[in-house]
Design a protein around this motif. Sequence first.
Motif, PDB file in Angstrom:
ATOM      1  N   GLU A   1       7.868  20.818  71.362  1.00  0.00           N
ATOM      2  CA  GLU A   1       8.921  20.597  70.372  1.00  0.00           C
ATOM      3  C   GLU A   1       8.849  21.523  69.159  1.00  0.00           C
ATOM      4  OE1 GLU A   1       9.291  16.443  69.349  1.00  0.00           O
ATOM      5  OE2 GLU A   1       9.115  15.829  71.455  1.00  0.00           O
ATOM      6  N   PHE A   2       7.638  22.015  68.830  1.00  0.00           N
ATOM      7  CA  PHE A   2       7.491  22.781  67.592  1.00  0.00           C
ATOM      8  C   PHE A   2       6.796  24.128  67.783  1.00  0.00           C
ATOM      9  CE2 PHE A   2       7.425  18.231  66.544  1.00  0.00           C
ATOM     10  CZ  PHE A   2       8.565  18.168  65.754  1.00  0.00           C
ATOM     11  N   GLY A   3       6.332  24.415  68.997  1.00  0.00           N
ATOM     12  CA  GLY A   3       5.654  25.683  69.248  1.00  0.00           C
ATOM     13  C   GLY A   3       4.349  25.819  68.491  1.00  0.00           C
ATOM     14  N   THR A   4       3.681  24.703  68.258  1.00  0.00           N
ATOM     15  CA  THR A   4       2.440  24.737  67.492  1.00  0.00           C
ATOM     16  C   THR A   4       1.347  23.964  68.222  1.00  0.00           C
ATOM     17  OG1 THR A   4       1.531  24.463  65.271  1.00  0.00           O
ATOM     18  CG2 THR A   4       2.911  22.701  66.068  1.00  0.00           C
TER      19      THR A   4
ATOM     20  N   ALA B   1       8.394  22.853  55.415  1.00  0.00           N
ATOM     21  CA  ALA B   1       9.503  22.308  56.207  1.00  0.00           C
ATOM     22  C   ALA B   1       9.022  21.897  57.598  1.00  0.00           C
ATOM     23  CB  ALA B   1      10.634  23.338  56.314  1.00  0.00           C
ATOM     24  N   LEU B   2       8.191  22.730  58.220  1.00  0.00           N
ATOM     25  CA  LEU B   2       7.658  22.384  59.536  1.00  0.00           C
ATOM     26  C   LEU B   2       6.755  21.151  59.425  1.00  0.00           C
ATOM     27  CD1 LEU B   2       7.381  22.972  62.543  1.00  0.00           C
ATOM     28  CD2 LEU B   2       5.454  24.490  61.986  1.00  0.00           C
ATOM     29  N   HIS B   3       5.959  21.087  58.378  1.00  0.00           N
ATOM     30  CA  HIS B   3       5.101  19.923  58.173  1.00  0.00           C
ATOM     31  C   HIS B   3       5.930  18.643  58.086  1.00  0.00           C
ATOM     32  CE1 HIS B   3       2.923  17.012  55.610  1.00  0.00           C
ATOM     33  NE2 HIS B   3       1.989  17.264  56.488  1.00  0.00           N
ATOM     34  N   ARG B   4       7.035  18.686  57.371  1.00  0.00           N
ATOM     35  CA  ARG B   4       7.900  17.497  57.272  1.00  0.00           C
ATOM     36  C   ARG B   4       8.469  17.105  58.637  1.00  0.00           C
ATOM     37  NH1 ARG B   4       9.225  20.022  52.418  1.00  0.00           N
ATOM     38  NH2 ARG B   4      11.017  21.061  53.358  1.00  0.00           N
ATOM     39  N   ARG B   5       8.919  18.104  59.421  1.00  0.00           N
ATOM     40  CA  ARG B   5       9.500  17.810  60.736  1.00  0.00           C
ATOM     41  C   ARG B   5       8.452  17.234  61.692  1.00  0.00           C
ATOM     42  NH1 ARG B   5      11.131  23.182  61.225  1.00  0.00           N
ATOM     43  NH2 ARG B   5      10.739  23.114  63.454  1.00  0.00           N
TER      44      ARG B   5
ATOM     45  N   ARG C   1       7.938  13.321  63.375  1.00  0.00           N
ATOM     46  CA  ARG C   1       7.674  13.098  64.806  1.00  0.00           C
ATOM     47  C   ARG C   1       6.341  12.380  65.007  1.00  0.00           C
ATOM     48  NH1 ARG C   1       7.993  11.522  69.393  1.00  0.00           N
ATOM     49  NH2 ARG C   1       8.293  12.882  71.189  1.00  0.00           N
ATOM     50  N   SER C   2       5.371  12.722  64.196  1.00  0.00           N
ATOM     51  CA  SER C   2       4.052  12.078  64.277  1.00  0.00           C
ATOM     52  C   SER C   2       4.152  10.589  63.957  1.00  0.00           C
ATOM     53  CB  SER C   2       3.078  12.775  63.323  1.00  0.00           C
ATOM     54  OG  SER C   2       1.818  12.185  63.393  1.00  0.00           O
ATOM     55  N   ARG C   3       4.971  10.245  62.970  1.00  0.00           N
ATOM     56  CA  ARG C   3       5.162   8.826  62.634  1.00  0.00           C
ATOM     57  C   ARG C   3       5.830   8.082  63.802  1.00  0.00           C
ATOM     58  NH1 ARG C   3       5.833  11.404  57.867  1.00  0.00           N
ATOM     59  NH2 ARG C   3       8.100  11.540  57.994  1.00  0.00           N
ATOM     60  N   GLU C   4       6.768   8.721  64.467  1.00  0.00           N
ATOM     61  CA  GLU C   4       7.390   8.110  65.649  1.00  0.00           C
ATOM     62  C   GLU C   4       6.346   7.876  66.738  1.00  0.00           C
ATOM     63  OE1 GLU C   4      10.385  10.837  66.952  1.00  0.00           O
ATOM     64  OE2 GLU C   4      11.703  10.438  65.227  1.00  0.00           O
ATOM     65  N   ARG C   5       5.490   8.838  66.941  1.00  0.00           N
ATOM     66  CA  ARG C   5       4.443   8.717  67.957  1.00  0.00           C
ATOM     67  C   ARG C   5       3.454   7.615  67.585  1.00  0.00           C
ATOM     68  NH1 ARG C   5       1.339  12.718  67.881  1.00  0.00           N
ATOM     69  NH2 ARG C   5       0.454  12.322  69.933  1.00  0.00           N
ATOM     70  N   GLN C   6       3.139   7.502  66.312  1.00  0.00           N
ATOM     71  CA  GLN C   6       2.244   6.444  65.836  1.00  0.00           C
ATOM     72  C   GLN C   6       2.847   5.070  66.141  1.00  0.00           C
ATOM     73  OE1 GLN C   6      -0.780   6.644  64.428  1.00  0.00           O
ATOM     74  NE2 GLN C   6      -1.024   5.029  62.940  1.00  0.00           N
ATOM     75  N   GLU C   7       4.141   4.927  65.897  1.00  0.00           N
ATOM     76  CA  GLU C   7       4.814   3.657  66.192  1.00  0.00           C
ATOM     77  C   GLU C   7       4.801   3.362  67.690  1.00  0.00           C
ATOM     78  OE1 GLU C   7       5.846   1.185  64.165  1.00  0.00           O
ATOM     79  OE2 GLU C   7       4.826   2.419  62.666  1.00  0.00           O
ATOM     80  N   ALA C   8       5.012   4.378  68.499  1.00  0.00           N
ATOM     81  CA  ALA C   8       4.974   4.187  69.950  1.00  0.00           C
ATOM     82  C   ALA C   8       3.578   3.765  70.405  1.00  0.00           C
ATOM     83  CB  ALA C   8       5.404   5.465  70.669  1.00  0.00           C
ATOM     84  N   LEU C   9       2.569   4.364  69.823  1.00  0.00           N
ATOM     85  CA  LEU C   9       1.191   4.025  70.170  1.00  0.00           C
ATOM     86  C   LEU C   9       0.881   2.561  69.852  1.00  0.00           C
ATOM     87  CD1 LEU C   9      -1.632   4.980  71.137  1.00  0.00           C
ATOM     88  CD2 LEU C   9      -2.099   5.571  68.746  1.00  0.00           C
TER      89      LEU C   9
END
Length: 160
Positions: free
Chosen positions: A41-44, A112-116, A120-128
Amino acid sequence: MAARSEPRDDSGYDLTRVTAYRLAVLSNRLTLWSARVYRREFGTSVLEWRVLSILAVLGPAMARDVAEFSVLDKSNVSRAVGRLTARGLVRQTSHPEDGRSRILTLTGEGKALHRRIGARSRERQEALFEGFSAAEREQLAALLDRLDARARALLAATDE
């Protein structure tokens, strides 16, 4: 892999019940999940994301500070910083008191990338934590804090 209730060998040692092993396996699974999501999703890489996040927390810092904050290997951090710098996400400037050292800061694009990725990381945390109550989440956080404090103390006791 499900944990076995009895060891396979006759030593009485069951690796699948050792906390450090279990946490390492869990960490590896979560890191692999992160790596797949962040690369696609972010190329990182996960390490690049960690460096971005740590710089967002610390503000201007040296690679040594990033490595110490996260208990990461300094050479791996330095390579990640090089990639982030090449992508225009991190800026390196000379340290005012030590010309050999570099101060790292996030660029506007890095922020800006850190915010994006953070969203996404918060969404993943909720899924976990789906299916975990707020009390269970708080209890786990408290237990992890206690384990970390104890691990720090044990590590400090072995300083050479």
